[in-house]
Design a protein around this motif. Structure first.
Motif, short mmCIF file in Angstrom:
data_model
loop_
_atom_site.label_atom_id
_atom_site.label_comp_id
_atom_site.label_asym_id
_atom_site.label_seq_id
_atom_site.Cartn_x
_atom_site.Cartn_y
_atom_site.Cartn_z
N ASN A 143 0.86 -1.19 0.00
CA ASN A 143 0.00 0.00 0.00
C ASN A 143 0.90 1.24 0.00
O ASN A 143 2.03 1.20 0.49
N GLN A 144 0.38 2.32 -0.58
CA GLN A 144 1.13 3.58 -0.57
C GLN A 144 0.17 4.71 -0.20
O GLN A 144 -0.98 4.73 -0.65
N ALA A 145 0.64 5.64 0.64
CA ALA A 145 -0.27 6.72 1.08
C ALA A 145 0.52 8.00 1.36
O ALA A 145 1.71 7.94 1.70
N VAL A 146 -0.18 9.14 1.20
CA VAL A 146 0.37 10.44 1.61
C VAL A 146 -0.19 10.71 3.01
O VAL A 146 -1.40 10.68 3.21
N LEU A 147 0.70 10.94 3.96
CA LEU A 147 0.26 11.08 5.36
C LEU A 147 0.72 12.40 5.95
O LEU A 147 1.84 12.86 5.69
N LYS A 148 -0.15 12.99 6.77
CA LYS A 148 0.21 14.11 7.63
C LYS A 148 0.34 13.58 9.05
O LYS A 148 -0.17 12.48 9.34
N PRO A 149 1.01 14.29 9.96
CA PRO A 149 1.15 13.78 11.32
C PRO A 149 -0.21 13.41 11.93
O PRO A 149 -1.18 14.17 11.81
N GLY A 150 -0.26 12.22 12.53
CA GLY A 150 -1.50 11.74 13.14
C GLY A 150 -2.31 10.86 12.22
O GLY A 150 -3.19 10.12 12.69
N GLN A 151 -2.03 10.89 10.90
CA GLN A 151 -2.81 10.07 9.96
C GLN A 151 -2.23 8.65 9.88
O GLN A 151 -1.04 8.45 10.12
N SER A 152 -3.09 7.70 9.48
CA SER A 152 -2.69 6.27 9.43
C SER A 152 -2.95 5.69 8.06
O SER A 152 -3.73 6.22 7.26
N MET A 153 -2.28 4.55 7.81
CA MET A 153 -2.55 3.76 6.60
C MET A 153 -2.61 2.27 7.00
O MET A 153 -2.07 1.88 8.04
N GLN A 154 -3.32 1.50 6.18
CA GLN A 154 -3.49 0.07 6.46
C GLN A 154 -2.72 -0.74 5.42
O GLN A 154 -2.70 -0.39 4.24
N VAL A 155 -2.10 -1.81 5.91
CA VAL A 155 -1.49 -2.76 4.97
C VAL A 155 -1.41 -4.14 5.62
O VAL A 155 -0.87 -4.28 6.72
N GLY A 156 -1.99 -5.14 4.94
CA GLY A 156 -1.92 -6.54 5.39
C GLY A 156 -2.31 -6.75 6.84
O GLY A 156 -1.68 -7.57 7.54
N GLY A 157 -3.32 -6.03 7.33
CA GLY A 157 -3.77 -6.21 8.70
C GLY A 157 -3.02 -5.35 9.71
O GLY A 157 -3.31 -5.39 10.91
N TYR A 158 -2.05 -4.58 9.27
CA TYR A 158 -1.29 -3.69 10.16
C TYR A 158 -1.75 -2.25 9.93
O TYR A 158 -2.15 -1.88 8.82
N THR A 159 -1.64 -1.43 10.99
CA THR A 159 -1.91 0.00 10.90
C THR A 159 -0.61 0.75 11.16
O THR A 159 0.07 0.48 12.16
N LEU A 160 -0.27 1.66 10.24
CA LEU A 160 0.94 2.48 10.41
C LEU A 160 0.50 3.92 10.61
O LEU A 160 -0.18 4.49 9.76
N THR A 161 0.88 4.50 11.75
CA THR A 161 0.50 5.89 12.06
C THR A 161 1.74 6.78 12.03
O THR A 161 2.72 6.51 12.74
N TYR A 162 1.67 7.83 11.20
CA TYR A 162 2.79 8.77 11.05
C TYR A 162 2.71 9.80 12.17
O TYR A 162 1.67 10.45 12.35
N THR A 163 3.81 9.92 12.94
CA THR A 163 3.76 10.86 14.08
C THR A 163 4.75 12.00 13.96
O THR A 163 4.84 12.83 14.88
N GLY A 164 5.54 12.06 12.90
CA GLY A 164 6.46 13.19 12.73
C GLY A 164 7.79 12.77 12.15
O GLY A 164 8.00 11.60 11.83
N MET A 165 8.70 13.74 12.01
CA MET A 165 10.00 13.47 11.40
C MET A 165 11.09 13.50 12.48
O MET A 165 10.92 14.08 13.55
N ARG A 166 12.22 12.89 12.18
CA ARG A 166 13.41 13.04 13.04
C ARG A 166 14.64 13.05 12.13
O ARG A 166 14.63 12.47 11.04
#
Lengths: 107, 681
Positions: free
Chosen positions: B538-561
């Motif tokens: 899966n591919q997604a454009v995310l802003k901080p706090g937004q999530s994406m789903q792939v294969g039963g997993y949830t990935l939440t973007y929380t910021g850069m480092r």
């Protein structure tokens, strides 16, 4: 200065290598320089190879028979063949050992 | 005095001069060794042969010395040497300074020469008192190869070539994709494989020249062939792992020409390792074995040509460098020489027996050979076709991944079935009764396992389901082989099951080591089939706090480092991974900016989370837009990829068991059977 060091290092390396390569001609050699196998040696090697192949074949055949891959009938006939092969090679080696070596290296 | 000036005036000048002189000496030594060994073969002169052997070993010492000098130049940042300038920088970490030796074409060719002179020296030492008739010609053939590569390293592509003009203060930096620990081991392992295949080739040619075409030359090169084949296999797996963690596209094998370059000789070598058993047991396939040894070595040279000539990038870059044409000429000489010898000695290579039945082990090995060679040819065509189309039509056609995947399934599945059938079927012929006894449990297990997997929902991919069923079939055959063998061993010698197993393996290392390698193939196939057929992306454009789903997993973007390394700055996205509501960890896919390159150089640094269930969550930072506070994330869920790396370890174990020498074997066999035969007599 650096050129002199380079020249010296290269000269030492070349001299060492030349001595290493020429060493077999400089050192006293035991025995004749020829390396040919006599017909007797060649025959011995062939017999040893036949013997070893038959031994390895017997081992694998027994393993295959025990694990059910080869039936009784095939096992017996193949075992007879391999044993005859090994026995023939052993007889040949015995004969070679009992005869004096009169052969000369092949040209 | 500044470091750089010291390096140039004293160290640099000396290193380059002495290094070049050493390589010239290597060329002189291997030329002498080749001529002397031919004369020793013709005149049967032992002293001359020993002198030739000493020259080979001296050449190895000189080549290693040249490598050490080049490494010193790399570590000392001696930019007066061109390869140091072009492939390193002052801030490059020391381990990568050392491994940058094989980043350049001249360094790679020097590595080839080092391994070749090393292998030739070892062969000389191993055979000081053996194979007296073969060795002059073995040394001559290996010498011919060494002369070619020494000429390349001195005349065409010298690693000690000086930097033209003013020496810059800093180097151009190392290719980012090569700054990975796997690059320390991957090229040397591949080269060990490519080069070691020269040894069986040299013995085959020597056997033809001396008319010693019996099975003795096969026994002399058995371990060399296994070593070359295992090294190439390990090299490919290391390369696959490097691609997985470094290249950043989510996979481990892309049917790239450079990957295919290593796979082709490995397939031909696999065919040879099986067909050689037919010659040893039944005196058949003698011509075929010489053809396979030649093909394997020729494909190794072709692999070097693909990786070193620049032809993969463009047919035009190939003709701009003399390395590619020189390798092609060498390849043509190898093929012409081997073909001429083979035709000349054809009458000596008649089979001792004929194929008695198509349902026999020798027939199974023959089918296995045909499939392996057909697959190697398909890959060769896939590699060569774009080059031919560019040369003839001026337009480069591409052979895409589905072409290779189609043939992988078409040839791979029958090959997998033969992996299970071969070890269990009898030599000469198998009867229907013995087939039923031998194969009923493997077939029943595979059918039941396949049905169960289909019920569990794995029927969405029929090649995947078939591969899994065949893997069950092969695993059961291997298990039965070990169980029956250990049972037979206990019946003879008594003792516990573990003791019987150890005895069984140590007394039949080649056979049972081979079965362990088959087990590695099963793990590899399960890993490839599962990750290839049942993965998600899966591919997604995310802003901080937004999530994406792939294969039963949830990935939440929380910021850069941002983090800084010795020669780079990483900008990473922070992704919190959760599954079923529970947090499982944090991933940091990054873009790496290299600070030691004169032009802007970036690489993708993927981040992977390995699940306890064997699932990889694989994340790539595809892009970042600070002005809009957005990142582009590509995420993959790859099931069971870790089995592929486990397969590598099992493969090494199996190969080590098979290669490990057993000096007791011949004595034990002699004791056992000579006594039995004497009793019968």
């Amino acid at each position: 200065m650096s050129t002199a060091i380079e020249a010296a290092v290269v000269a030492v390396i070349v001299a060492t290598v030349v001595v290493a390569v020429a060493w077999p001609f400089l050192s006293p050699e035991r025995g004749a320089p020829e390396q040919a196998l006599s017909p007797r040696d060649r025959n011995r090697l062939e017999l040893m190879e036949r013997r070893d192949a038959a031994y390895a074949g017997l081992r694998d055949l027994e393993q295959d028979h025990r694990t059910g891959k080869v039936g009784d009938e095939d096992y017996q006939s193949e075992r007879r063949r391999l044993r005859a092969e090994a026995a023939g090679a052993l007889r040949g080696l015995d004969t070679l050992d009992s005869e004096p070596d009169t052969s000369s290296p092949e040209e | 005095m500044p470091e750089q000036v010291l390096g140039r005036r004293l160290g640099g000048l000396t290193l380059a001069t002495v290094g070049s002189a050493l390589l010239l000496l290597v060329l002189a030594l291997v030329t002498y060794a080749t001529v002397a060994s031919v004369l020793a073969g013709l005149r049967r002169d032992r002293r001359l042969m020993r002198s030739a052997g000493n020259a080979v070993m001296a050449a190895f010492v000189c080549t290693v010395s040249a490598v050490v000098l080049l490494e010193i130049a790399l570590v000392r940042h001696d930019f007066s040497i061109a390869v140091v300038l072009q492939h390193t920088s002052r801030t490059l970490p020391t381990p990568y300074l050392l491994t940058s030796l094989w980043a350049s074409q001249p360094g790679s060719l020097l590595l080839w020469l080092t391994v070749l002179t090393g292998a030739s020296s070892l062969v000389t030492l191993q055979n000081r008192h053996k194979n007296r008739e073969l060795m002059p010609w073995v040394t001559a053939v290996l010498g011919g190869c060494m002369v070619f590569f020494a000429s390349m390293a001195t005349i065409i592509s010298s690693p000690f070539e000086r930097t033209a003009g003013v020496v810059p203060h800093d180097g151009f930096g190392l290719d980012p994709s090569l700054q990975n620990p796997y690059m320390a081991a991957h090229p040397p392992a591949l080269y060990l494989g490519y080069v070691s295949f020269a040894v069986p080739f040299a013995f085959a040619m020597a056997a033809l020249i001396t008319r010693r075409t019996d099975a003795r030359w096969l026994a002399s090169v058995r371990r060399w062939t296994l070593f070359a084949w295992a090294s190439l296999g390990v090299g490919m797996l290391l390369g696959a792992h490097w691609a997985y963690v470094e290249i950043g596209w989510g996979g481990y094998w892309g049917w790239d020409p450079v990957e295919n370059a290593a796979l082709m000789p490995w397939l031909a070598g696999t065919a040879y390792l099986h067909s050689v058993m037919v010659q040893e047991k039944r005196g058949m396939l003698k011509v075929w074995n010489v053809v396979l040894v030649t093909a394997t070595f020729a494909l190794s040279i072709f692999g070097t040509f693909l990786t070193r000539s620049g032809v993969v990038d463009s047919i035009h870059s190939f003709v701009q460098s003399p390395v590619g044409p020189a390798l092609l000429v060498f390849l043509s000489i190898v093929l012409a020489f081997a073909t001429t010898l083979l035709v000349w000695r054809l009458p000596l290579l008649r089979s001792d027996h004929k194929l008695e039945s198509v349902v026999s082990r020798e027939a199974t090995f023959l089918f296995n050979n045909l499939l392996l060679l057909a697959f190697a040819f398909v890959i060769l065509w896939g590699v060569v076709f774009p080059l031919l189309s560019e040369a003839v039509r001026g337009v480069r056609s591409t052979v895409s991944v589905p072409y290779y995947n189609f043939f992988l399934v078409a040839f791979g599945l029958p090959l997998l079935a033969l992996t299970g059938i071969g070890p269990l079927i009898a030599w000469r012929r198998a009867t229907p009764g013995s087939l039923w006894r031998t194969f009923r449990w493997p077939v029943i297990s595979a059918a039941a396992g396949g049905a169960l997997l289909a019920l569990l929902g794995l029927g969405s991919s029929w090649p995947g389901l078939t591969a899994f069923s065949l893997c069950i079939f092969v695993t059961v055959t291997i298990g039965l082989e070990f169980a029956r063998g250990a049972s037979a061993r206990r019946a003879i010698a008594g003792g516990s099951w573990p003791r019987a197993l150890v005895d069984l393996v140590s007394r039949n290392r080649r056979r049972y080591g081979g079965y362990v390698v088959h087990l590695a193939v099963v793990l590899l196939v399960v890993g490839i089939a599962a990750s290839g057929a049942y993965g998600s992306v899966n591919q997604a454009v995310l802003k901080p706090g937004q999530s994406m789903q792939v294969g039963g997993y949830t990935l939440t973007y929380t910021g850069m480092r941002s983090t800084t390394g010795p020669n780079y700055v990483d900008t990473a996205a922070r992704l919190v991974v959760s599954r079923g509501g529970s947090t499982q960890g944090t991933l940091y896919p990054a873009v790496r900016d290299f600070t030691d390159h004169t032009v802007k150089t970036q690489s993708n640094e993927v981040d992977i989370r390995h699940d306890l269930r064997g699932v990889d969550v694989y994340t790539i930072l595809q892009g970042a837009d600070p002005s809009r506070n957005e990142v582009v994330i590509k995420a993959l869920v790859n099931p069971m990829v870790s089995l592929i790396w486990l397969a590598g370890l099992v493969f090494v174990l199996g190969a080590a068991i098979t290669i490990w020498p057993d000096p007791r074997e011949a004595r034990q066999l002699a004791r056992r059977y000579s006594t039995a035969l004497a009793k019968e007599a």
